[in-house]
Design an enzyme around this catalytic site. Sequence first.
Site, PDB file in Angstrom:
ATOM      1  N   GLU A 124       0.817  -1.229   0.000  1.00 46.54           N
ATOM      2  CA  GLU A 124       0.000   0.000   0.000  1.00 46.54           C
ATOM      3  C   GLU A 124       0.846   1.273   0.000  1.00 46.54           C
ATOM      4  O   GLU A 124       0.528   2.253   0.668  1.00 46.54           O
ATOM      5  CB  GLU A 124      -0.961  -0.014   1.188  1.00 46.54           C
ATOM      6  CG  GLU A 124      -1.960  -1.169   1.125  1.00 46.54           C
ATOM      7  CD  GLU A 124      -2.918  -1.180   2.292  1.00 46.54           C
ATOM      8  OE1 GLU A 124      -3.046  -0.143   2.959  1.00 46.54           O
ATOM      9  OE2 GLU A 124      -3.531  -2.232   2.542  1.00 46.54           O
ATOM     10  N   GLY A 125       1.928   1.246  -0.747  1.00 48.66           N
ATOM     11  CA  GLY A 125       2.835   2.377  -0.825  1.00 48.66           C
ATOM     12  C   GLY A 125       4.089   2.106  -0.014  1.00 48.66           C
ATOM     13  O   GLY A 125       4.047   2.060   1.216  1.00 48.66           O
TER      14      GLY A 125
END
Length: 653
Positions: A432-433
């Site tokens: 997620e990043g």
Amino acid sequence: MSATQPAQPVQPKVTEREARQVAEAAREQDWRKPSFAKELFLGRFRLDLIHPHPLPADEDVRRGEAFLARLRVFCENELAGGLAARIEREARIPDETVRGLKELGALGMKIGTEYGGLGLTQVYYNKALALVGSVSPAIGALLSAHQSIGVPQPLKMFGTQEQKDTYLPRCATTAISAFLLTEPDVGSDPARLATTAVPDGEDAYVLDGVKLWTTNGVVADLLVVMARVPRSEGHRGGITAFVVEADSPGITVEHRNAFMGLRGLENGVTRLHRVRVPAAQRIGAEGAGLKIALTTLNTGRLSLPAMCVGAGKWCLKIAREWSGVREQWGRPVARHEAVGAKISFIAATTFALEAVVDLASQMADEDRNDIRIEAALAKLYGSEMAWLMADELVQIRGGRGFETAESLAARGERAVPAEQMLRDLRINRIFEGSTEIMHLLIAREAVDAHLSVAGDLIDPDKALADKAKAGARATGFYARWLPKLATGPGQVPGTYREFHPAGHPDLATHLRYVERGARKLARSTFLAMARWQGRMETKQGFLGRIVDIGAELFAMSAACVRAEHLRATGEHGREAYQLADAFCRQSRLRVEELFGRLWANTDDLDRKVVEGVLGGTYTWLEEGVLDPSGDGPWIADAAPGPSPHENVHRPLR
């Protein structure tokens, strides 16, 4: 264009500037609500935005606690049956476990009761993930991917009423969902997205492409697919989101990926070949897909640090129990300062991380603050600190920390999966990043106010007239803003006196430090912009340190506010103050080091070394080893077309 002649996906060739423009267009441009973290980066310590600590409604507490009690019983029974070891051994979550979670309503924790869900708040959803993740992080990932980034969240925020009525009841009870964005050659650079969605008449699209690292994709019933709609007459085009049935003709799960950790993760490679999707299954407008994804993640990112909190609690429990009975040189290892410092770090950091997650989650539930930066900081800080805590636990356990739980049990010792925890947590710094991407994302938001008033001054494409207007705006803004950074409440003894009750550590001194630190952080950012101007975006080392300082200041603030809340409610007040004090003192040491490294670092030299490495200057340094990885391609072929592989999709029933 008809469905019999779909356009072939072609990997877009984009410049760095074009890629940045795509990412910028997907950002939420406005700040309609206050943000504690945004103000912090601007040098304004808005304690009033987080203190007194926000509290959940009584009904939310009742519903949340009731579900947690049921979930705890379920998890205890599963643990007693050897679930954790079975998932690690078989690299799969048993079907019967998933059925049990469905019967509990765990698929619908964040879905409203009107659609058959539990309607839990973000606070209790996170507590549930921390609990179930302590049994198996793979189960936590399955539930989180389904509800935080899968079909439910984007539909709740952007779906039509018809879409909500159609899909949310399924997602709440039986249908597992997955999110398909990443591609073999596309990670955090969506401008190069190759999967296409070609309009087929007025009522459908035809999807073609290959998606990689599709968490839940191997077992999903429903997919959120991001694809590029070509611009044409009547179609604005751009990256667009679709809800797609996972068993649609043309969808093939070609491979189930295996990883160093999270062995039960149902993550794979999914090919879409001429998949016809009704236009009614498009989420939002054409071109809105990336904005939908980023907006969904504003709160969705909180699920990951929530499970990091659970990991920290487990690390603390094992460290306490083990280091109290393991003796070296006549006393428990916990009594030796070298080990004791590690235990103190785990305890204090777990307290602070829980404070960050609970505070951000409650603010998300109240919806009175914009928490996009707070959630991103929680993800960044949680993933980094949880990894460090697990690493320290492995060190405390020594050789037993490196040994697998199965091996420990086989020779008669407690099956402590410390090395597994380390492997399982490692992905959180990428999920997620990645940490590096989070640094850039948060840094962009942190300098948003500066770019809003002075961005045209450093934009080479702007006309002289635009630069003149920007200069006038900037002069007015900085004439008002800069003087406020010179002095503030942090320099006034006695400020925040409510955080220094009799008989407790003085947390007010730490809050004054945060206030001074925020102003220093803002001054440093301004000096960097003045120095580097348009080159600021290339100074990723500097920006990363700016963000890390902000994360520490946010965590210190949250820890102090949580400690005061616990004291005021009469629950572990003295102990909470001590933990907050320890954390803040540890954090301040890290902050001072980061401030020093803003201007004294090896960034320039590092860039020269990198150029030498890429240019082959140091290949002599690689001599004397053999490479077991062979000569295969670095990135697998993702050309569109029918799949040559067997479909390994296996929906869980």
